[in-house]
Write an enzyme that holds these catalytic residues in place. Structure first.
Site, PDB file in Angstrom:
ATOM      1  N   ASP A 206       0.844  -1.190   0.000  1.00 54.75           N
ATOM      2  CA  ASP A 206       0.000   0.000   0.000  1.00 54.75           C
ATOM      3  C   ASP A 206       0.881   1.242   0.000  1.00 54.75           C
ATOM      4  O   ASP A 206       1.935   1.268   0.647  1.00 54.75           O
ATOM      5  CB  ASP A 206      -0.898   0.017   1.239  1.00 54.75           C
ATOM      6  CG  ASP A 206      -1.795   1.247   1.278  1.00 54.75           C
ATOM      7  OD1 ASP A 206      -2.770   1.285   0.521  1.00 54.75           O
ATOM      8  OD2 ASP A 206      -1.498   2.175   2.059  1.00 54.75           O
TER       9      ASP A 206
ATOM     10  N   GLU B 260       1.002   5.480   0.712  1.00 54.13           N
ATOM     11  CA  GLU B 260       0.448   6.783   1.062  1.00 54.13           C
ATOM     12  C   GLU B 260       1.187   7.781   0.177  1.00 54.13           C
ATOM     13  O   GLU B 260       2.390   7.620  -0.077  1.00 54.13           O
ATOM     14  CB  GLU B 260       0.654   7.107   2.540  1.00 54.13           C
ATOM     15  CG  GLU B 260       0.023   6.106   3.497  1.00 54.13           C
ATOM     16  CD  GLU B 260      -1.488   5.953   3.310  1.00 54.13           C
ATOM     17  OE1 GLU B 260      -2.123   6.944   2.887  1.00 54.13           O
ATOM     18  OE2 GLU B 260      -2.010   4.860   3.550  1.00 54.13           O
TER      19      GLU B 260
ATOM     20  N   ASP C 192      -2.906  -0.269   6.728  1.00 51.16           N
ATOM     21  CA  ASP C 192      -3.773  -0.642   5.611  1.00 51.16           C
ATOM     22  C   ASP C 192      -3.370  -1.987   5.023  1.00 51.16           C
ATOM     23  O   ASP C 192      -4.225  -2.754   4.558  1.00 51.16           O
ATOM     24  CB  ASP C 192      -3.724   0.442   4.531  1.00 51.16           C
ATOM     25  CG  ASP C 192      -4.427   1.726   4.948  1.00 51.16           C
ATOM     26  OD1 ASP C 192      -5.052   1.726   6.024  1.00 51.16           O
ATOM     27  OD2 ASP C 192      -4.324   2.720   4.219  1.00 51.16           O
TER      28      ASP C 192
ATOM     29  N   HIS D 224      -5.043   4.717   7.078  1.00 49.38           N
ATOM     30  CA  HIS D 224      -4.359   5.664   6.191  1.00 49.38           C
ATOM     31  C   HIS D 224      -2.875   5.804   6.528  1.00 49.38           C
ATOM     32  O   HIS D 224      -2.249   6.794   6.165  1.00 49.38           O
ATOM     33  CB  HIS D 224      -5.041   7.036   6.176  1.00 49.38           C
ATOM     34  CG  HIS D 224      -6.460   6.975   5.698  1.00 49.38           C
ATOM     35  ND1 HIS D 224      -6.795   6.593   4.427  1.00 49.38           N
ATOM     36  CD2 HIS D 224      -7.626   7.223   6.346  1.00 49.38           C
ATOM     37  CE1 HIS D 224      -8.117   6.624   4.304  1.00 49.38           C
ATOM     38  NE2 HIS D 224      -8.640   6.999   5.441  1.00 49.38           N
TER      39      HIS D 224
END
Length: 527
Positions: free
Chosen positions: A368, A370, A512, A507
């Site tokens: 994942d 950000e 996540d 987040h």
């Protein structure tokens, strides 16, 4: 597009909104509503905040007193590849004879901060024909409504060019690179599966999916169908007293199209009898689709509203794929660390629970990002989290904060709690990219909305650095829609809440990733 409206709007705003370009307007008589569409660059959208949008709306309401006004904003992105895509799209639509003989040497494109310059060169007979058709102005107008820059198109004859060009000359392999612009796939068209209106066939050759970087009104894509699902949505025109209004619910068919260069999220709104046929297509069926690509204001991702679907046979030899750099011999900047959690022997809460067959004999990398925003073309990663799962057991962790080399927007700080100070001494994503490539070799890539966000973001940087992540992929968002049908919303936080998944610090990349892995575990039990 210069006109009286734009002159009055510019005067009324004292030229404050020079980042906008007028695109078009529609008056909806039944609602007494005027919809005014502006083009804005993807780079300018971040600074065009709610306050500025409110001022634009106020000015328009004063200009059109007594009419409701709704300003709309179309994001655009211009680089040589995207502009070239539009130039070829123009000829594909307007002049098939010229389109079939186009070669790399016919088109030269320059893009800077303010302008797009397109220089066309053809043999004298072709040039004379294009001049008679006012091609310079036609193409300039076509580009003008797609890019928020000054457009300059020039056409000239070249005595050294031959008037004869065979199909073999068209974008020859020797000059095709990943940066060459729009490339086309050769197909043999099959039978019609679904079409809105009276569509008898598809005359354009399909684009490479990886070359579609912005919204497009008329586009053709092909590939193998995957992750197909069907659901119902409420028919807003339904009237129980009017049989002609249609059924109360209408079908919506969604799938991904994979042409080996990329994936595209596709959605169709067929009639009930067409929906059944479309929904029953076997996985990996080769199809070609025509429709409109749009960009989501909420997620920054692209989706393909499909107006026609035909069966086809794809000539994969016509797809020129880029060779990847070799896997690094060792980790240099960021090394994975062993994953240890003594209370848990596997990724499951109950160590005695049998691991689903789905996990056995397979390696997954769940990851994942950000990042600084949602717009793939402009966003930069600020954190990467990844887990390696082998035979159902988490074995390694690969994670780091990342320096985006630009200020992190306030709204991203508010959501992720990642600040500029936290990343100032961290590596950039490009610096750890070779290590992440090594980490993912031989693994299935997994993410929640990986097809719509994380993989396109990864591919953007990987392409520039010469790495090709050709892994198989599993998207837990798509799988959740298919297998977790008892829940209404399939966002990661909503799924975590529905199934009691611990998702503290949402987040943040690793939080996540763990939540995504638990969603995959739940789905695997149902497969």
């Amino acid at each position: 597009m210069q006109n009286k409206f734009w002159e009055e709007f510019t005067a009324a705003t004292n030229g404050e909104f020079d980042m906008l370009k007028f695109n078009s307007a529609t008056f909806v008589k039944a609602k007494n509503l005027l919809q005014v569409r502006f083009i804005i660059s993807a780079f300018d959208i971040r600074a065009f905040d709610e306050e500025k949008q409110s001022r634009v709306k106020t000015v328009l309401e004063k200009m059109f007193n007594g009419i409701s006004v709704e300003p709309q904003y179309i994001r655009t992105y211009a680089d040589q590849s995207t502009v070239r895509n539009k130039v070829l799209e123009f000829f594909n639509l307007k002049n098939q004879m010229v389109f079939r003989k186009l070669r790399e040497e016919n088109i030269a494109i320059d893009v800077d901060d303010n302008a797009v310059s397109v220089r066309l060169r053809f043999d004298p007979p072709t040039c004379k024909m294009l001049e008679a058709a006012d091609t310079e102005n036609e193409l300039a107008n076509y580009l003008d409504v797609n890019f928020n820059k000054q457009i300059d198109v020039t056409l000239r004859a070249d005595e050294n060019m031959s008037a004869d060009a065979s199909d073999d000359d068209f974008l020859a392999d020797s000059v095709v690179t990943r940066d060459a612009g729009m490339r086309l796939v050769k197909i043999d068209l099959g039978e019609k599966i679904y079409a809105r209106g009276k569509v008898a066939g598809i005359s354009q050759l399909p684009n490479y999916i990886t070359d579609v970087k912005s919204a497009a009104e008329n586009i053709v894509l092909c590939g193998k169908i995957c992750d197909l699902s069907e659901r119902k949505y409420r028919n807003k025109k339904f009237d129980p007293d009017d049989p002609k209004s249609g059924p109360e619910e209408l079908p919506l068919v969604r799938f991904y199209l994979d042409d080996s260069t990329g994936r595209m999220d596709c959605v169709c709104f067929p009639k009930p009898e067409e929906a059944e046929r479309l929904a029953q297509l076997p996985e990996k069926t080769e199809i070609v689709c025509a429709g409109k690509v749009s960009l989501s204001d909420y997620t920054g991702t692209m989706s393909f509203a499909v107006n026609a679907v035909f069966g086809c046979s794809i000539d994969y030899s016509s797809i020129i794929t880029k060779r990847s750099k070799p896997e690094p011999a060792k980790y240099k900047v960021l090394k994975p660390v062993p994953y240890t959690e003594p209370p848990r022997k596997t990724l499951f809460d109950d160590a005695e629970e049998e691991i689903p067959e789905y996990f056995k004999g397979r390696t997954f990398v769940v990851f994942d990002f950000e990042a600084t925003g949602l717009q793939i073309s402009t966003t930069v990663p600020i954190e990467l989290g990844a887990l390696k799962v082998v035979d159902g057991k988490v074995t390694e962790v690969f994670t780091s904060l990342l320096n985006p080399k630009c200020p992190i927007p306030d709204e991203v700080v508010d959501t992720t709690h990642i600040t500029d100070d936290m990343v100032c001494d961290k590596p950039t994503f490009v610096e750890i990219l070779p290590d992440f490539y090594k980490f993912t070799r031989g693994a299935v890539l997994v993410g929640h909305n990986i097809s719509g966000y994380d993989y396109p973001l990864l591919a953007k940087f990987a392409d520039a650095e010469g790495y090709v992540f050709d892994n198989d992929m599993e998207d837990t968002l798509i799988l959740a829609r298919k297998y977790l049908t008892e829940v209404k919303h399939h966002g990661l936080e909503a799924l975590s809440k529905s199934f009691g998944i611990t998702h503290y610090n949402a987040h943040r990349a690793m939080a996540d990733v763990f939540a995504t892995l638990e969603v995959l575990r739940i789905i695997a039990k149902r497969m």
